[in-house]
Design a protein around this motif. Sequence first.
Motif, PDB file in Angstrom:
ATOM      1  N   ASP A   7      -3.351  -2.918  -1.956  1.00  0.00           N
ATOM      2  CA  ASP A   7      -3.818  -1.685  -2.505  1.00  0.00           C
ATOM      3  C   ASP A   7      -3.376  -1.286  -3.347  1.00  0.00           C
ATOM      4  O   ASP A   7      -2.375  -1.475  -3.933  1.00  0.00           O
ATOM      5  CB  ASP A   7      -3.783  -1.230  -1.002  1.00  0.00           C
ATOM      6  CG  ASP A   7      -4.401   0.826  -1.456  1.00  0.00           C
ATOM      7  OD1 ASP A   7      -5.246   0.670  -2.474  1.00  0.00           O
ATOM      8  OD2 ASP A   7      -5.656   0.825  -0.287  1.00  0.00           O
ATOM      9  N   ASP A  42       0.936  -1.023  -0.081  1.00  0.00           N
ATOM     10  CA  ASP A  42      -0.171  -0.203   0.180  1.00  0.00           C
ATOM     11  C   ASP A  42       0.605   1.562   0.199  1.00  0.00           C
ATOM     12  O   ASP A  42       2.084   1.451   0.995  1.00  0.00           O
ATOM     13  CB  ASP A  42      -0.809   0.043   1.530  1.00  0.00           C
ATOM     14  CG  ASP A  42      -2.447   0.483   1.330  1.00  0.00           C
ATOM     15  OD1 ASP A  42      -1.610   1.888   0.857  1.00  0.00           O
ATOM     16  OD2 ASP A  42      -3.380   0.812   1.789  1.00  0.00           O
ATOM     17  N   ASP A  86      -2.736   3.390   6.537  1.00  0.00           N
ATOM     18  CA  ASP A  86      -3.895   2.873   6.646  1.00  0.00           C
ATOM     19  C   ASP A  86      -3.987   2.206   9.006  1.00  0.00           C
ATOM     20  O   ASP A  86      -4.586   0.932   9.273  1.00  0.00           O
ATOM     21  CB  ASP A  86      -4.539   1.732   6.395  1.00  0.00           C
ATOM     22  CG  ASP A  86      -4.902   2.014   5.234  1.00  0.00           C
ATOM     23  OD1 ASP A  86      -4.937   3.217   4.490  1.00  0.00           O
ATOM     24  OD2 ASP A  86      -5.080   1.179   3.805  1.00  0.00           O
TER      25      ASP A  86
HETATM   26 MN   LIG Z   1      -4.701   1.297   1.652  1.00  0.00          MN
END
Ligand SMILES: [Mn+2]
Length: 299
Positions: A226, A122, A126
């Motif tokens: 992601d 990612d 997060d």
């Molecule tokens: Mn993410």
Amino acid sequence: MTRKLSIIGMPMDLGQMRRGVDMGPSAIRYAGINERLKPLFDEIHDLGDIPIGRPEVAIDEESNLRNLDLVAEKNTLLCEKVDEAIQAGAFPLVLGGDHSIAIGTLAGVAKHYKNLGVIWYDAHGDLNTAETSPSGNIHGMPLAVSIGLGHKLLTDIGGYSLKVKPEHVVIIGARSLDEGERILIKEKGIKVYTMHEIDRLGMAKVMEETIAYLKDKTDGVHLSLDLDGLDPSECPGVGTPVMGGISYRESHLAMEMLEEAKLITSAEFVEVNPILDEKNKTASVAVGLMGSLFGEKLL
Ligand SMILES: [Mn+2]
Ligand SMILES: NC(=[NH2+])NCCC[C@H](N)C(=O)O
Ligand SMILES: [Mn+2]
């Protein structure tokens, strides 16, 4: 042993503000996931989509936990589906949907492992909570929730908190972190390969180290990918793009090395937004990466 795959669509868009990411599972199916993965498994069960519905309640505009109740409710459904798939002896592959769905996926997966590892591929960490989030969007919080930090309605999905221990997490591709996330990473000692380390060491070394780091101390590893981890020139169909990302080639290498190591026991591909995409390019990249992750070979 028969190799079984269960595909679960999670057309969730309540974890952020850009419309269209609810069409991610359709876009990924349209990009040919079933045909592509068919030769790699004995059985593929596409379980369809978790019903999200168009919520009757107004979308929360002003909240530090936008759409909390609905995000929690829908992730509980996902948790149950993932749990069932594993019980049936299948590898669960979840198609997003915004990244808030990792809360449900991990709740369903972690029940089955004492020491689950997570690879978080990612641009972002997060790792926000309501207190640190600059946006109130829950898709910026799922990794924090999974290490037990955040609202109880989210951390306790599946009937238990702490799905993953922070020392069993590896973040790969980070290049946009909020202040609170930086503090948390240091405080918890979370392993992070930022773009700087990927540039310096090369992806092969990053993956060697990641695999060595997780191999002995975990009994299963979840890949949460992601698509914004990749560079937006190659994956434009994402809601929160950040320049200077992981390349297409590096990503294939990463998937191939994970497959060689036989490390991954569940996976999700998230944040595909066909409205923002160019000719379904991002969904196609996702399907290609799944091919590499599940053992597609050129020769
Ligand atoms: Mn993410
Ligand atoms: N899964 C994602 N794309 N997350 C983006 C999060 C962006 C930002 N850190 C936030 O908390 O709002
Ligand atoms: Mn991201």
